[in-house]
Structure formats: structure tokens, C-alpha cells
Design a protein around this motif. Structure first.
Motif, PDB file in Angstrom:
ATOM      1  N   ASP A  41     -15.697  -2.668   5.339  1.00  0.00           N
ATOM      2  CA  ASP A  41     -14.623  -3.075   4.440  1.00  0.00           C
ATOM      3  C   ASP A  41     -13.386  -2.275   4.826  1.00  0.00           C
ATOM      4  OD1 ASP A  41     -13.330  -4.364   2.407  1.00  0.00           O
ATOM      5  OD2 ASP A  41     -14.413  -3.397   0.768  1.00  0.00           O
ATOM      6  N   ALA A  42     -12.225  -2.915   4.738  1.00  0.00           N
ATOM      7  CA  ALA A  42     -10.997  -2.226   5.144  1.00  0.00           C
ATOM      8  C   ALA A  42      -9.810  -2.771   4.368  1.00  0.00           C
ATOM      9  CB  ALA A  42     -10.752  -2.393   6.645  1.00  0.00           C
ATOM     10  N   VAL A  43      -8.785  -1.942   4.251  1.00  0.00           N
ATOM     11  CA  VAL A  43      -7.528  -2.342   3.639  1.00  0.00           C
ATOM     12  C   VAL A  43      -6.394  -1.944   4.577  1.00  0.00           C
ATOM     13  CG1 VAL A  43      -7.344  -0.181   2.332  1.00  0.00           C
ATOM     14  CG2 VAL A  43      -6.058  -2.195   1.581  1.00  0.00           C
ATOM     15  N   TYR A  44      -5.421  -2.835   4.703  1.00  0.00           N
ATOM     16  CA  TYR A  44      -4.237  -2.534   5.492  1.00  0.00           C
ATOM     17  C   TYR A  44      -3.098  -2.220   4.532  1.00  0.00           C
ATOM     18  CZ  TYR A  44      -0.812  -2.768   9.268  1.00  0.00           C
ATOM     19  OH  TYR A  44       0.153  -2.449  10.195  1.00  0.00           O
ATOM     20  N   VAL A  45      -2.398  -1.120   4.773  1.00  0.00           N
ATOM     21  CA  VAL A  45      -1.275  -0.705   3.946  1.00  0.00           C
ATOM     22  C   VAL A  45      -0.001  -0.924   4.746  1.00  0.00           C
ATOM     23  CG1 VAL A  45      -0.254   1.152   2.593  1.00  0.00           C
ATOM     24  CG2 VAL A  45      -2.749   1.056   2.882  1.00  0.00           C
ATOM     25  N   GLY A  46       0.857  -1.837   4.261  1.00  0.00           N
ATOM     26  CA  GLY A  46       2.091  -2.146   4.973  1.00  0.00           C
ATOM     27  C   GLY A  46       3.183  -2.565   4.027  1.00  0.00           C
ATOM     28  N   ASP A  47       4.406  -2.715   4.558  1.00  0.00           N
ATOM     29  CA  ASP A  47       5.560  -2.914   3.674  1.00  0.00           C
ATOM     30  C   ASP A  47       6.254  -4.258   3.796  1.00  0.00           C
ATOM     31  OD1 ASP A  47       6.447  -1.888   6.288  1.00  0.00           O
ATOM     32  OD2 ASP A  47       8.441  -1.950   5.404  1.00  0.00           O
ATOM     33  N   ILE A  48       5.964  -5.071   4.814  1.00  0.00           N
ATOM     34  CA  ILE A  48       6.701  -6.317   4.998  1.00  0.00           C
ATOM     35  C   ILE A  48       5.761  -7.517   4.988  1.00  0.00           C
ATOM     36  CG2 ILE A  48       8.543  -5.157   6.292  1.00  0.00           C
ATOM     37  CD1 ILE A  48       7.376  -6.356   8.845  1.00  0.00           C
ATOM     38  N   GLN A  49       6.354  -8.706   4.898  1.00  0.00           N
ATOM     39  CA  GLN A  49       5.563  -9.935   4.842  1.00  0.00           C
ATOM     40  C   GLN A  49       4.632 -10.064   6.043  1.00  0.00           C
ATOM     41  OE1 GLN A  49       5.640 -12.315   2.247  1.00  0.00           O
ATOM     42  NE2 GLN A  49       3.832 -13.108   3.309  1.00  0.00           N
ATOM     43  N   GLY A  50       5.133  -9.683   7.214  1.00  0.00           N
ATOM     44  CA  GLY A  50       4.310  -9.766   8.415  1.00  0.00           C
ATOM     45  C   GLY A  50       3.062  -8.914   8.333  1.00  0.00           C
ATOM     46  N   ASP A  51       3.142  -7.798   7.609  1.00  0.00           N
ATOM     47  CA  ASP A  51       1.967  -6.945   7.423  1.00  0.00           C
ATOM     48  C   ASP A  51       0.925  -7.649   6.550  1.00  0.00           C
ATOM     49  OD1 ASP A  51       3.156  -4.926   8.906  1.00  0.00           O
ATOM     50  OD2 ASP A  51       4.045  -3.974   7.150  1.00  0.00           O
ATOM     51  N   TYR A  52       1.394  -8.286   5.491  1.00  0.00           N
ATOM     52  CA  TYR A  52       0.473  -9.054   4.637  1.00  0.00           C
ATOM     53  C   TYR A  52      -0.177 -10.173   5.454  1.00  0.00           C
ATOM     54  CZ  TYR A  52      -1.236 -12.223   1.048  1.00  0.00           C
ATOM     55  OH  TYR A  52      -2.040 -13.046   0.290  1.00  0.00           O
ATOM     56  N   ASP A  53       0.634 -10.922   6.190  1.00  0.00           N
ATOM     57  CA  ASP A  53       0.106 -12.034   6.987  1.00  0.00           C
ATOM     58  C   ASP A  53      -0.922 -11.547   8.007  1.00  0.00           C
ATOM     59  OD1 ASP A  53       1.852 -13.646   5.571  1.00  0.00           O
ATOM     60  OD2 ASP A  53       3.370 -13.688   7.159  1.00  0.00           O
ATOM     61  N   ALA A  54      -0.639 -10.411   8.636  1.00  0.00           N
ATOM     62  CA  ALA A  54      -1.562  -9.858   9.632  1.00  0.00           C
ATOM     63  C   ALA A  54      -2.874  -9.442   8.992  1.00  0.00           C
ATOM     64  CB  ALA A  54      -0.917  -8.673  10.344  1.00  0.00           C
ATOM     65  N   SER A  55      -2.814  -8.884   7.795  1.00  0.00           N
ATOM     66  CA  SER A  55      -4.044  -8.474   7.119  1.00  0.00           C
ATOM     67  C   SER A  55      -4.893  -9.682   6.769  1.00  0.00           C
ATOM     68  CB  SER A  55      -3.724  -7.651   5.862  1.00  0.00           C
ATOM     69  OG  SER A  55      -3.128  -8.442   4.860  1.00  0.00           O
ATOM     70  N   MET A  56      -4.253 -10.772   6.347  1.00  0.00           N
ATOM     71  CA  MET A  56      -4.997 -12.000   6.050  1.00  0.00           C
ATOM     72  C   MET A  56      -5.618 -12.577   7.318  1.00  0.00           C
ATOM     73  SD  MET A  56      -4.763 -12.282   2.772  1.00  0.00           S
ATOM     74  CE  MET A  56      -4.780 -10.455   2.765  1.00  0.00           C
ATOM     75  N   GLU A  57      -4.876 -12.551   8.414  1.00  0.00           N
ATOM     76  CA  GLU A  57      -5.395 -13.020   9.699  1.00  0.00           C
ATOM     77  C   GLU A  57      -6.625 -12.219  10.117  1.00  0.00           C
ATOM     78  OE1 GLU A  57      -4.089 -12.980  14.418  1.00  0.00           O
ATOM     79  OE2 GLU A  57      -2.527 -12.854  12.873  1.00  0.00           O
TER      80      GLU A  57
END
Length: 210
Positions: free
Chosen positions: A158-174
Motif C-alpha cells: 500500500d502506498a500514498v503519493y504526496v504532491g501539490d499539483i493536478q499532475g501529481d494527483y493524476d500520476a497517483s491515479m495512474e
């Protein structure tokens, strides 16, 4: 179950934009003269993008090959500059990393050039906190691919990505991992997601995320 926290760099762990802009502006003036100035706002506007994307955005007046070569050179000079000058850490970052590393393995994934993460870790002596790093400059692959690569390479359940921009959210979903928005950083996201207004809130928020 092995749980890990993967961090973005810019707008999440630190703000290096002012020093990056200084090094890039100097390099551009030296290499191609006065085609344009590079400002802090320019750098903040492209942070989180791959180096090839940055080349097209900042230097559309150059051919693709010349623009990419200039960005590569700017990246090399930037790494050297940051090893001497560092950047601006977000408040309570060191204390928060110490708390998190006692409970979870920590990682960094960024769209930066090779050597950028290392310059950050060298300057602040943060190597002890991070188990693995990956960036666009190492394999020319985007953030979603590289988040998934770090998850696989480190056998995370299990993992979580911590980021600040939309691209970070999109990358985590990918990549198929959870996401926490660093709302104090450079950007906003259009989806609802767990968030922190300062990095020190992260240990508390992660208890609910995991």
C-alpha cells in the motif's frame, strides 16, 4: 502489510524556484544570449513537468533539439548551484520526516533531471530518511510510471503519493496509489482528496488514509 509514503519534490518538500531561476537565467544568457529572461514565476509555472515539456514551454523560439539541449545544460548547472545554495524547506519538514521515517519507509519520485533529488538530499543530509528515489531523468518516463516502479521495486502493499499539483494527483491515479494533496504548495487539484495545509499535519492525516 508494507506501507510506504512517496513524495513529490517541488511544492511539497521544498521551494527551490528562486535559486533555480537564478541559475537558469545565468545559463541561458551565457549560452544563447538575450532570447529571454528566466524568472522565479517562470520556474514555478513549469515545476512538476518533465524536462522535455519544460523545453517546449520556456524555449518555443528554439528548435526542439536545441531547446532540449539547453534545458539539459540548465539542469546540470542547476544541480551544481543547489548543492551550494540549497532551497527553502517547508516549515517543520525535518521534524516531520523524522517522525514519518520511524513508522514508514519514505521515497521520492519527481519529474526532474538526474541529480536534482541527490542535490537536495546531499545539501540537507536527508539520505537517512529515504529508502529509494526515482526521476524522469533516470529513465525518461513520467511520474505515474515511476511511482508504480518504486512501489514494485520496494514490494509495497500500500502506498500514498504526496504532491501539490493536478499532475501529481493524476500520476497517483495512474499508478494505483492513494494521494494526499500538499495544499500549501504550487497548485490546486480539481478532485476531492485528503489534504494538509502544512507538512507537519501529514502524520495525523496518514492515519486516516491508511
Amino acid at each position: 502489510m508494507k506501507k510506504g509514503i512517496i513524495f513529490d519534490m517541488d511544492g511539497t518538500l521544498w521551494d527551490s524556484s528562486e535559486h533555480v531561476a537564478r541559475s537558469w537565467d545565468e545559463t541561458v544568457r551565457k549560452e544563447v544570449g538575450g532570447i529571454r529572461r528566466i524568472t522565479t514565476e517562470d520556474i514555478r509555472g513549469v515545476m512538476g513537468r518533465t524536462m522535455t515539456e519544460i523545453a517546449g514551454i520556456l524555449f518555443p523560439m528554439l528548435g526542439e533539439k536545441e531547446a532540449n539541449a539547453l534545458v539539459d545544460l540548465c539542469g546540470e548547472e542547476e544541480n551544481a548551484y543547489l548543492r551550494v545554495h540549497g532551497g527553502i524547506l517547508y516549515p517543520k519538514l525535518t521534524e516531520t520526516l523524522r517522525i514519518l521515517a520511524a513508522e514508514y519507509p519514505l521515497y521520492i519520485v519527481s519529474n526532474c533531471q538526474n541529480g536534482y533529488i541527490e542535490a537536495f538530499l546531499d545539501y540537507y543530509g536527508f539520505w537517512e530518511y529515504f529508502k529509494d528515489i526515482q526521476c524522469f531523468g533516470n529513465n525518461q518516463m513520467g511520474k505515474g510510471h515511476n511511482i508504480a516502479l518504486v512501489v514494485k521495486r520496494n514490494a509495497l502493499d500500500d502506498a500514498v503519493y504526496v504532491g501539490d499539483i493536478q499532475g501529481d494527483y493524476d500520476a497517483s491515479m495512474e499508478a494505483g496509489v492513494k494521494f494526499v494533496h500538499a495544499a500549501y504548495g504550487f497548485g490546486r487539484i480539481s478532485q476531492e482528496a485528503p489534504f494538509v495545509q502544512e507538512i507537519a499535519e501529514l502524520p495525523r492525516v496518514l492515519r486516516d488514509v491508511f
